[in-house]
Design a protein around this motif. Structure first.
Motif, PDB file in Angstrom:
ATOM      1  N   ARG A 168      58.796  53.104  56.223  1.00 24.98           N
ATOM      2  CA  ARG A 168      59.179  52.029  55.788  1.00 24.98           C
ATOM      3  C   ARG A 168      60.800  51.855  55.851  1.00 24.98           C
ATOM      4  O   ARG A 168      61.415  50.757  56.298  1.00 24.98           O
ATOM      5  CB  ARG A 168      58.882  51.666  54.348  1.00 24.98           C
ATOM      6  N   ALA A 169      61.629  52.817  55.060  1.00 22.25           N
ATOM      7  CA  ALA A 169      63.072  52.709  55.283  1.00 22.25           C
ATOM      8  C   ALA A 169      63.567  52.700  56.651  1.00 22.25           C
ATOM      9  O   ALA A 169      64.761  51.619  57.213  1.00 22.25           O
ATOM     10  CB  ALA A 169      63.800  54.022  54.449  1.00 22.25           C
ATOM     11  N   THR A 170      62.839  53.345  57.753  1.00 23.05           N
ATOM     12  CA  THR A 170      63.504  53.255  59.014  1.00 23.05           C
ATOM     13  C   THR A 170      63.214  51.841  59.585  1.00 23.05           C
ATOM     14  O   THR A 170      64.056  51.362  60.405  1.00 23.05           O
ATOM     15  CB  THR A 170      62.756  54.444  60.067  1.00 23.05           C
ATOM     16  N   LEU A 171      61.987  51.437  59.444  1.00 24.75           N
ATOM     17  CA  LEU A 171      61.843  49.842  60.083  1.00 24.75           C
ATOM     18  C   LEU A 171      62.617  48.950  59.329  1.00 24.75           C
ATOM     19  O   LEU A 171      62.925  48.176  60.040  1.00 24.75           O
ATOM     20  CB  LEU A 171      60.098  49.536  59.385  1.00 24.75           C
ATOM     21  N   GLU A 172      63.151  49.258  58.114  1.00 20.15           N
ATOM     22  CA  GLU A 172      64.020  48.342  57.605  1.00 20.15           C
ATOM     23  C   GLU A 172      65.630  48.404  58.280  1.00 20.15           C
ATOM     24  O   GLU A 172      66.075  47.223  58.380  1.00 20.15           O
ATOM     25  CB  GLU A 172      64.229  48.353  55.949  1.00 20.15           C
ATOM     26  N   ARG A 173      65.734  49.428  58.523  1.00 17.22           N
ATOM     27  CA  ARG A 173      67.253  49.600  59.197  1.00 17.22           C
ATOM     28  C   ARG A 173      67.305  49.330  60.704  1.00 17.22           C
ATOM     29  O   ARG A 173      68.234  49.280  61.376  1.00 17.22           O
ATOM     30  CB  ARG A 173      67.847  51.120  58.868  1.00 17.22           C
ATOM     31  N   PHE A 174      65.976  49.441  61.547  1.00 17.05           N
ATOM     32  CA  PHE A 174      66.403  49.424  63.206  1.00 17.05           C
ATOM     33  C   PHE A 174      65.636  48.095  63.758  1.00 17.05           C
ATOM     34  O   PHE A 174      64.604  47.628  62.859  1.00 17.05           O
ATOM     35  CB  PHE A 174      65.981  50.598  63.649  1.00 17.05           C
ATOM     36  N   ASP A 175      65.950  47.634  64.544  1.00 19.68           N
ATOM     37  CA  ASP A 175      65.253  46.514  65.275  1.00 19.68           C
ATOM     38  C   ASP A 175      63.996  47.188  65.975  1.00 19.68           C
ATOM     39  O   ASP A 175      62.951  46.342  66.047  1.00 19.68           O
ATOM     40  CB  ASP A 175      66.010  46.207  66.317  1.00 19.68           C
ATOM     41  N   THR A 176      64.130  48.218  66.636  1.00 16.94           N
ATOM     42  CA  THR A 176      63.071  48.796  67.309  1.00 16.94           C
ATOM     43  C   THR A 176      62.577  50.155  66.707  1.00 16.94           C
ATOM     44  O   THR A 176      63.485  50.949  66.573  1.00 16.94           O
ATOM     45  CB  THR A 176      63.295  48.819  68.628  1.00 16.94           C
ATOM     46  N   VAL A 177      61.371  50.483  66.492  1.00 15.18           N
ATOM     47  CA  VAL A 177      60.990  51.890  65.761  1.00 15.18           C
ATOM     48  C   VAL A 177      59.902  52.449  66.525  1.00 15.18           C
ATOM     49  O   VAL A 177      58.771  51.912  66.962  1.00 15.18           O
ATOM     50  CB  VAL A 177      60.812  52.002  64.325  1.00 15.18           C
ATOM     51  N   VAL A 178      59.924  53.523  67.233  1.00 16.31           N
ATOM     52  CA  VAL A 178      59.009  54.219  67.830  1.00 16.31           C
ATOM     53  C   VAL A 178      58.368  55.495  67.119  1.00 16.31           C
ATOM     54  O   VAL A 178      59.175  56.197  66.770  1.00 16.31           O
ATOM     55  CB  VAL A 178      59.406  54.921  69.341  1.00 16.31           C
ATOM     56  N   LEU A 179      56.924  55.036  66.958  1.00 15.33           N
ATOM     57  CA  LEU A 179      56.397  56.236  66.223  1.00 15.33           C
ATOM     58  C   LEU A 179      55.489  57.226  67.120  1.00 15.33           C
ATOM     59  O   LEU A 179      54.560  56.671  67.611  1.00 15.33           O
ATOM     60  CB  LEU A 179      55.735  55.677  65.020  1.00 15.33           C
TER      61      LEU A 179
END
Ligand SMILES: C[S@@+](CC[C@H](N)C(=O)[O-])C[C@H]1O[C@@H](n2cnc3c(N)ncnc32)[C@H](O)[C@@H]1O
Length: 253
Positions: A168-179
């Motif tokens: 969740r925190a990563t999705l808040e901070r970045f425009d694109t998140v690759v999991l």
């Protein structure tokens, strides 16, 4: 450099389609003496090996599956990495050239890095050449027609096995998140996306580049269904960013 030893090559074989091998990988894999591939258990084949198997001439070249079990227990894994590195060094010491193949790119979350780090530390005189490959992220983005980043957007690449709070925190901070490695935890990640209103902004791709691979924007359809290890989820919060300069940008130039 120790010239009595053969050269060690870390070769990325791309995401699964042999047409996405680089010319350098293609040339080297037809020329080296030994091809090593990571296998999950003794005698098992591998995805990376299937991509390149047509290039190998068994009358001239030998093939070795090195076992890398799927585990997060570092104390159990480290001796196995050393053992695999030892098997490679033995071939190199005999003057043979050895290619260790990995899916995608060898410098991104790859098994190659484990043996490379042991060899670089313990045998710094051995010549090593690393051949980049098309990463699964690039291949998935191309197949799904979804840009990874544009303009000033920021990207994060993380293992999906992180705790939900960290995702969740990563999705808040970045425009694109690759999991990466999302296969075994997909439902948990989908819950986070639903809570954040991002399930419509995601692209799911599995074995992209291979015959049985797929890429989809309908990520909800995969809830509760089995997904393999070679599965990735990419969340692009703003697929159409504005390229208008920020107010005051011209004065700064
Ligand atoms: C150990 S990492 C290897 C990454 C690889 N070095 C790369 O550059 O893509 C394994 C993860 O990569 C992703 N992956 C690798 N190959 C893939 C493929 N063909 N399609 C989709 N995801 C893939 C998955 O997230 C998988 O769990």
């Amino acid at each position: 450099m120790n010239t009595d030893y053969g050269t060690f090559y870390g070769v990325g074989v791309g995401p699964g389609d042999p047409e996405l091998l680089t010319l350098r990988a293609h040339r080297l894999l037809g020329a080296v003496d030994v091809i090593c591939y990571p296998a999950c258990k003794p005698g098992a084949s591998s995805y990376a090996f299937r991509v390149v198997k047509e290039l190998i001439d068994p009358t001239r070249q030998s093939v070795k599956g090195l076992v890398f079990p799927m585990s997060r227990d570092l104390s159990a894994l480290k001796p196995i990495w050393r053992q695999s590195a030892g098997a490679i060094v033995e071939e190199l010491r005999a003057g043979k050239s050895v290619a260790f193949i990995t899916e995608g790119d060898p410098m991104l979350y790859s098994t190659f890095l484990h043996v490379y780090q042991v060899i670089a530390e313990e045998q710094p005189g051995i010549a090593v050449e690393i051949v980049p490959g098309v990463s699964s992220i690039s291949a998935g983005a191309a197949a799904g027609r979804m840009a990874i980043a544009q303009g000033e957007q920021r990207i994060a690449i993380i293992p999906a096995t992180y705790h939900a709070e960290q995702i969740r925190a990563t999705l808040e901070r970045f425009d694109t998140v690759v999991l990466m490695k999302v296969g075994s935890v997909f439902d948990r990640v989908l819950d986070v996306l639903e809570e954040m209103g991002l399930a419509d902004k995601a692209l799911l791709f599995s074995r992209v580049g291979a015959r049985k691979g797929f890429v989809t924007r309908e990520v909800r359809a995969w809830r509760g269904r089995p997904l393999g290890y070679l599965t990735t989820l990419m969340v692009v919060k703003d697929p159409n960013p504005s390229f208008e300069p920020e107010a005051g940008a011209e004065e700064r130039e």
